[in-house]
Design a protein around this motif. Structure first.
Motif, PDB file in Angstrom:
ATOM      1  N   UNK A   1      20.199  61.432 -16.190  1.00 25.24           N
ATOM      2  CA  UNK A   1      20.787  62.770 -16.160  1.00 25.24           C
ATOM      3  C   UNK A   1      22.275  62.660 -16.438  1.00 25.24           C
ATOM      4  N   UNK A   2      22.755  63.562 -17.291  1.00 22.83           N
ATOM      5  CA  UNK A   2      24.159  63.541 -17.701  1.00 22.83           C
ATOM      6  C   UNK A   2      24.983  64.669 -17.096  1.00 22.83           C
ATOM      7  N   UNK A   3      24.343  65.736 -16.701  1.00 18.92           N
ATOM      8  CA  UNK A   3      25.084  66.881 -16.179  1.00 18.92           C
ATOM      9  C   UNK A   3      24.174  67.787 -15.382  1.00 18.92           C
ATOM     10  N   UNK A   4      24.797  68.667 -14.620  1.00 19.86           N
ATOM     11  CA  UNK A   4      24.057  69.600 -13.778  1.00 19.86           C
ATOM     12  C   UNK A   4      24.719  70.973 -13.881  1.00 19.86           C
ATOM     13  N   UNK A   5      23.890  72.014 -13.921  1.00 17.42           N
ATOM     14  CA  UNK A   5      24.378  73.393 -14.007  1.00 17.42           C
ATOM     15  C   UNK A   5      23.545  74.261 -13.074  1.00 17.42           C
ATOM     16  N   UNK A   6      24.035  75.478 -12.842  1.00 15.68           N
ATOM     17  CA  UNK A   6      23.340  76.350 -11.894  1.00 15.68           C
ATOM     18  C   UNK A   6      22.339  77.275 -12.558  1.00 15.68           C
ATOM     19  N   UNK A   7      22.243  77.266 -13.893  1.00 14.10           N
ATOM     20  CA  UNK A   7      21.208  78.035 -14.584  1.00 14.10           C
ATOM     21  C   UNK A   7      20.976  77.419 -15.964  1.00 14.10           C
ATOM     22  N   UNK A   8      19.908  77.871 -16.619  1.00 13.14           N
ATOM     23  CA  UNK A   8      19.525  77.256 -17.885  1.00 13.14           C
ATOM     24  C   UNK A   8      20.520  77.560 -18.996  1.00 13.14           C
ATOM     25  N   UNK A   9      21.087  78.764 -18.982  1.00 17.51           N
ATOM     26  CA  UNK A   9      22.055  79.112 -20.023  1.00 17.51           C
ATOM     27  C   UNK A   9      23.280  78.196 -19.956  1.00 17.51           C
ATOM     28  N   UNK A  10      23.792  77.981 -18.745  1.00 17.45           N
ATOM     29  CA  UNK A  10      24.931  77.081 -18.588  1.00 17.45           C
ATOM     30  C   UNK A  10      24.529  75.647 -18.915  1.00 17.45           C
TER      31      UNK A  10
END
Length: 356
Positions: free
Chosen positions: A199-208
């Motif tokens: 995993x390279x990154x994490x966001x709070x929704x799919x669009x982000x």
């Protein structure tokens, strides 16, 4: 046909000769008189012995056009089984269409409306977290302290992650993760039964998450966005304090997730007000002071992993303070690195608790 016609009498004045002098007026000359046929008046005023003569119309020979029109209209109406065209019979009650009666499930409607209100509230909170100016985030986003709730459970963690690669060989996976970190990018290895995922990154929704994926793709990384969930669990006896602590920590996690992913995607300076930074640090200090008591009822292995989780959270907050002071993008990548590591740690904690 001649017997059915009405007779009309006309009287004309005498014609005048064309001369230079006007014709003398004659007492016998009368204007044209038009007499229309009125059978009742004719019989009253002109009764003669010859009333039975065929030259006068008889009563039964008068044509009633109104009756003919009604008959013609009745022929165009639908023919019913009783032979009457003027009015159709009503359908029996059992064949009539019933009026549709809607039964509104008010409890369900209330639940849906409540969910909408809560969703809008959370959306406003997230929107107010930050923007390029000193836009304040909502104070409700970060609990003032690790409160002990009456009905508590370990929260579920729902995030959208940017996946870089999948490996079946652990040695190869660790090598690629190490090389990715050397490039200055966040990376963590999520172990699976047969496959390991980077995993390279994490966001709070799919669009982000998609925007973050594009950002890493521009740096030569092959990426894929997917939703990842760490399911929470019920609280065992004596675990209420720990579940309450993780609930407060999860709120801070989502805040850090939102800020770091947004600022990385924007690729420009972002700022948080001094007041909001102070509030965040105060909430984190309360979590730091209460963690020993909150983890005291856990078994040794779960307590050790929870302490590691807390330390990683504090490092992420420290990186945000660094970004607030220096606006260096490296600090944002450090926040993302800690958040990815916390996914692994939290999953380990829940696995240990469920095995008790």
């Amino acid at each position: 046909m001649s017997d059915q016609k009405h007779s009309m009498n006309f009287k004309f004045p005498q014609s005048m000769k064309k001369n230079s002098r006007p014709a003398p007026k004659s007492e016998d000359s009368e204007p044209i008189e038009v007499i229309s046929w009125d059978r009742s008046l004719f019989q009253k005023n002109h009764s003669t012995p010859q009333d039975n003569d065929d030259s006068h119309p008889e009563e039964d020979k008068v044509v009633d056009f109104t009756e003919k029109v009604n008959v013609k209209k009745s022929g165009n109406e639908p023919f019913w089984d009783d032979g009457d065209r003027s009015k159709g019979p009503k359908l029996p009650p059992k064949n009539r269409k019933n009026k549709i009666q809607l039964s509104i499930p008010w409890p369900i409607v209330g639940a849906v409306m409540s969910a909408i209100v809560v969703g809008l509230g959370l959306g406003i909170v997230v929107f107010q977290f930050f923007l390029n100016d000193d836009t304040a985030y909502s104070e409700a986003a970060i609990p003032a302290q690790a409160t002990v709730y009456t009905d508590v459970a370990f929260p579920s963690l729902h995030v959208d992650v940017v996946q870089g690669a999948a490996f079946t060989d652990m040695e190869t996976a660790e090598k690629v993760v190490s090389e990715t970190k050397e490039k200055g990018l966040p990376a963590v290895l999520i172990p699976g039964e047969e496959t390991q995922y980077m995993f390279l990154g994490v966001a709070n929704d799919q669009a982000r998450g998609t925007e973050l994926s594009v950002h890493y793709g521009e740096q030569g990384q092959e990426t894929y966005v997917k939703t990842y969930t760490v399911e929470g669990g019920e609280v065992s006896v004596g675990g209420e304090d720990a579940a309450s602590w993780y609930t407060s920590a999860n709120a801070i996690y989502q805040f850090l997730n939102n800020v770091s992913s947004q600022f990385i995607v924007a690729n420009e300076r972002g700022s948080i007000s001094e007041e909001n930074i102070a509030q965040l640090n105060q909430s984190v200090e309360q979590l730091r002071d209460s963690r020993d008591r909150a983890f005291s009822q856990m078994n040794e292995q779960a307590r050790e992993r929870s302490l590691q989780y807390a330390d990683t959270l504090f490092l992420a907050v420290k990186a945000l303070n660094t970004y607030h002071e220096s606006n260096e993008n490296d600090a944002l990548y450090q926040i993302q690195q800690q958040l990815l590591q916390m996914i692994v740690q939290y999953e380990d904690v829940l696995t240990i608790i469920n095995e008790e």
